[in-house]
Design a protein around this motif. Structure first.
Motif, PDB file in Angstrom:
ATOM      1  N   MET A   1      -6.486  -7.242   4.224  1.00 51.03           N
ATOM      2  CA  MET A   1      -5.326  -6.424   4.522  1.00 51.03           C
ATOM      3  C   MET A   1      -4.155  -7.347   4.863  1.00 51.03           C
ATOM      4  SD  MET A   1      -6.266  -3.175   4.260  1.00 51.03           S
ATOM      5  CE  MET A   1      -5.143  -2.204   5.207  1.00 51.03           C
ATOM      6  N   ILE A   2      -2.968  -6.854   4.569  1.00 56.89           N
ATOM      7  CA  ILE A   2      -1.742  -7.621   4.792  1.00 56.89           C
ATOM      8  C   ILE A   2      -0.839  -6.851   5.747  1.00 56.89           C
ATOM      9  CG2 ILE A   2       0.327  -8.602   3.704  1.00 56.89           C
ATOM     10  CD1 ILE A   2      -2.335  -9.926   2.844  1.00 56.89           C
ATOM     11  N   LYS A   3      -0.329  -7.543   6.740  1.00 56.94           N
ATOM     12  CA  LYS A   3       0.659  -6.978   7.649  1.00 56.94           C
ATOM     13  C   LYS A   3       2.004  -7.605   7.308  1.00 56.94           C
ATOM     14  CE  LYS A   3      -0.604  -4.805  10.852  1.00 56.94           C
ATOM     15  NZ  LYS A   3      -0.879  -3.395  11.089  1.00 56.94           N
ATOM     16  N   HIS A   4       3.032  -6.769   7.162  1.00 60.51           N
ATOM     17  CA  HIS A   4       4.400  -7.197   6.826  1.00 60.51           C
ATOM     18  C   HIS A   4       5.303  -6.710   7.960  1.00 60.51           C
ATOM     19  CE1 HIS A   4       8.024  -7.882   4.456  1.00 60.51           C
ATOM     20  NE2 HIS A   4       8.334  -6.595   4.494  1.00 60.51           N
ATOM     21  N   LYS A  33       6.830   7.699  -1.102  1.00 52.79           N
ATOM     22  CA  LYS A  33       7.380   7.307  -2.396  1.00 52.79           C
ATOM     23  C   LYS A  33       6.702   6.097  -3.025  1.00 52.79           C
ATOM     24  CE  LYS A  33      11.886   9.017  -1.012  1.00 52.79           C
ATOM     25  NZ  LYS A  33      13.244   8.665  -0.613  1.00 52.79           N
ATOM     26  N   ILE A  34       6.016   5.294  -2.203  1.00 53.42           N
ATOM     27  CA  ILE A  34       5.405   4.064  -2.716  1.00 53.42           C
ATOM     28  C   ILE A  34       3.915   4.102  -2.393  1.00 53.42           C
ATOM     29  CG2 ILE A  34       5.434   1.550  -2.662  1.00 53.42           C
ATOM     30  CD1 ILE A  34       8.358   1.702  -1.747  1.00 53.42           C
ATOM     31  N   GLU A  35       3.127   4.288  -3.424  1.00 53.16           N
ATOM     32  CA  GLU A  35       1.695   4.523  -3.264  1.00 53.16           C
ATOM     33  C   GLU A  35       0.952   3.367  -2.581  1.00 53.16           C
ATOM     34  OE1 GLU A  35      -2.022   5.306  -6.235  1.00 53.16           O
ATOM     35  OE2 GLU A  35      -0.165   6.390  -6.640  1.00 53.16           O
ATOM     36  N   VAL A  36       1.347   2.125  -2.826  1.00 55.86           N
ATOM     37  CA  VAL A  36       0.630   0.968  -2.277  1.00 55.86           C
ATOM     38  C   VAL A  36       0.906   0.748  -0.783  1.00 55.86           C
ATOM     39  CG1 VAL A  36       0.472  -0.226  -4.486  1.00 55.86           C
ATOM     40  CG2 VAL A  36       2.436  -0.666  -2.974  1.00 55.86           C
ATOM     41  N   LEU A  37       1.834   1.480  -0.222  1.00 57.71           N
ATOM     42  CA  LEU A  37       2.178   1.364   1.196  1.00 57.71           C
ATOM     43  C   LEU A  37       1.146   2.126   2.014  1.00 57.71           C
ATOM     44  CD1 LEU A  37       4.149   0.494   3.409  1.00 57.71           C
ATOM     45  CD2 LEU A  37       5.577   2.445   2.802  1.00 57.71           C
ATOM     46  N   GLU A  38       0.251   1.393   2.667  1.00 57.74           N
ATOM     47  CA  GLU A  38      -0.831   2.012   3.437  1.00 57.74           C
ATOM     48  C   GLU A  38      -0.310   2.660   4.718  1.00 57.74           C
ATOM     49  OE1 GLU A  38      -4.310   2.170   2.764  1.00 57.74           O
ATOM     50  OE2 GLU A  38      -3.529   1.661   0.783  1.00 57.74           O
ATOM     51  N   ASP A  39       0.575   1.950   5.428  1.00 59.44           N
ATOM     52  CA  ASP A  39       1.098   2.463   6.689  1.00 59.44           C
ATOM     53  C   ASP A  39       2.450   1.825   6.944  1.00 59.44           C
ATOM     54  OD1 ASP A  39       0.897   4.047   9.029  1.00 59.44           O
ATOM     55  OD2 ASP A  39       0.338   2.287  10.190  1.00 59.44           O
ATOM     56  N   ILE A  40       3.313   2.559   7.614  1.00 57.68           N
ATOM     57  CA  ILE A  40       4.633   2.032   7.969  1.00 57.68           C
ATOM     58  C   ILE A  40       5.059   2.628   9.302  1.00 57.68           C
ATOM     59  CG2 ILE A  40       5.904   3.781   6.676  1.00 57.68           C
ATOM     60  CD1 ILE A  40       7.965   1.542   6.009  1.00 57.68           C
ATOM     61  N   SER A  59       4.503  -2.811   8.527  1.00 61.72           N
ATOM     62  CA  SER A  59       3.863  -2.103   7.422  1.00 61.72           C
ATOM     63  C   SER A  59       2.573  -2.807   7.026  1.00 61.72           C
ATOM     64  CB  SER A  59       4.814  -1.981   6.230  1.00 61.72           C
ATOM     65  OG  SER A  59       5.335  -3.243   5.877  1.00 61.72           O
ATOM     66  N   THR A  60       1.697  -2.045   6.383  1.00 66.81           N
ATOM     67  CA  THR A  60       0.365  -2.538   6.031  1.00 66.81           C
ATOM     68  C   THR A  60       0.090  -2.287   4.555  1.00 66.81           C
ATOM     69  OG1 THR A  60      -0.362  -1.948   8.267  1.00 66.81           O
ATOM     70  CG2 THR A  60      -2.083  -2.421   6.659  1.00 66.81           C
ATOM     71  N   PHE A  61      -0.543  -3.285   3.936  1.00 67.11           N
ATOM     72  CA  PHE A  61      -0.899  -3.227   2.518  1.00 67.11           C
ATOM     73  C   PHE A  61      -2.320  -3.751   2.345  1.00 67.11           C
ATOM     74  CE2 PHE A  61       3.567  -3.760   3.095  1.00 67.11           C
ATOM     75  CZ  PHE A  61       4.115  -2.812   2.256  1.00 67.11           C
ATOM     76  N   LYS A  62      -2.975  -3.321   1.291  1.00 65.71           N
ATOM     77  CA  LYS A  62      -4.333  -3.803   1.024  1.00 65.71           C
ATOM     78  C   LYS A  62      -4.337  -5.239   0.529  1.00 65.71           C
ATOM     79  CE  LYS A  62      -6.547   0.612   0.164  1.00 65.71           C
ATOM     80  NZ  LYS A  62      -7.176   1.491  -0.828  1.00 65.71           N
ATOM     81  N   THR A  63      -3.353  -5.605  -0.301  1.00 67.36           N
ATOM     82  CA  THR A  63      -3.342  -6.933  -0.922  1.00 67.36           C
ATOM     83  C   THR A  63      -1.926  -7.505  -0.938  1.00 67.36           C
ATOM     84  OG1 THR A  63      -2.900  -6.126  -3.159  1.00 67.36           O
ATOM     85  CG2 THR A  63      -5.239  -6.249  -2.483  1.00 67.36           C
ATOM     86  N   ASP A  95       4.623 -12.284   7.383  1.00 63.24           N
ATOM     87  CA  ASP A  95       3.569 -11.664   6.587  1.00 63.24           C
ATOM     88  C   ASP A  95       2.275 -12.416   6.891  1.00 63.24           C
ATOM     89  OD1 ASP A  95       5.352  -9.941   5.187  1.00 63.24           O
ATOM     90  OD2 ASP A  95       5.908 -11.598   3.881  1.00 63.24           O
ATOM     91  N   TYR A  96       1.219 -11.653   7.183  1.00 59.34           N
ATOM     92  CA  TYR A  96      -0.056 -12.315   7.454  1.00 59.34           C
ATOM     93  C   TYR A  96      -1.227 -11.446   7.040  1.00 59.34           C
ATOM     94  CZ  TYR A  96      -0.176  -9.457  11.715  1.00 59.34           C
ATOM     95  OH  TYR A  96      -0.174  -8.415  12.607  1.00 59.34           O
ATOM     96  N   GLU A  97      -2.341 -12.127   6.850  1.00 60.78           N
ATOM     97  CA  GLU A  97      -3.575 -11.462   6.463  1.00 60.78           C
ATOM     98  C   GLU A  97      -4.414 -11.194   7.710  1.00 60.78           C
ATOM     99  OE1 GLU A  97      -6.576 -12.011   2.675  1.00 60.78           O
ATOM    100  OE2 GLU A  97      -5.453 -13.716   3.428  1.00 60.78           O
ATOM    101  N   PHE A  98      -5.048 -10.028   7.739  1.00 55.60           N
ATOM    102  CA  PHE A  98      -5.917  -9.710   8.893  1.00 55.60           C
ATOM    103  C   PHE A  98      -7.187  -9.029   8.444  1.00 55.60           C
ATOM    104  CE2 PHE A  98      -3.415  -5.926   8.342  1.00 55.60           C
ATOM    105  CZ  PHE A  98      -4.190  -4.879   8.770  1.00 55.60           C
TER     106      PHE A  98
END
Length: 98
Positions: A1-4, A33-40, A59-63, A95-98
């Motif tokens: 998971m990626i945190k931005h 509006k943006i499907e890849v956006l897991e959480d904001i 915000s959070t993303f899978k990749t 931006d970091y991976e967790f």
């Protein structure tokens, strides 16, 4: 998971609080509006400090690829052009991976 995480300082203007609220509302609307956006989540600072930012986005993303897709998405670019860049004086990103 990626945190931005992005933090902004607002540029001096007459309606600083209203501009910050518009940034928050428009960024949070990207969730639908943006499907890849897991959480904001967008927060508005209440603490007066010379070290504080005014607005923070988490915000959070899978990749990493999903983060890149979000950053290049036309809806994201439109919010940045209309509501963010014209009204901020400083931007910090992590931006970091967790």
């Amino acid at each position: 998971m990626i945190k931005h995480i992005v933090m902004w300082r607002m540029a001096p203007c007459e309606n600083k609080e209203e501009r910050a609220k518009a940034i928050k509302e428009n960024l949070e609307a990207l969730k639908d509006k943006i499907e890849v956006l897991e959480d904001i989540e967008v927060g508005l600072n209440f603490e007066e400090s010379p070290y504080a930012s005014d607005v923070v986005l988490v915000s959070t993303f899978k990749t990493v690829q999903d983060l890149n897709e979000y950053q290049n998405h036309p809806a994201h670019k439109a919010v940045g052009a209309a509501y963010v860049r014209p009204y901020v004086s400083e931007r910090r990103v992590c931006d970091y991976e967790f």
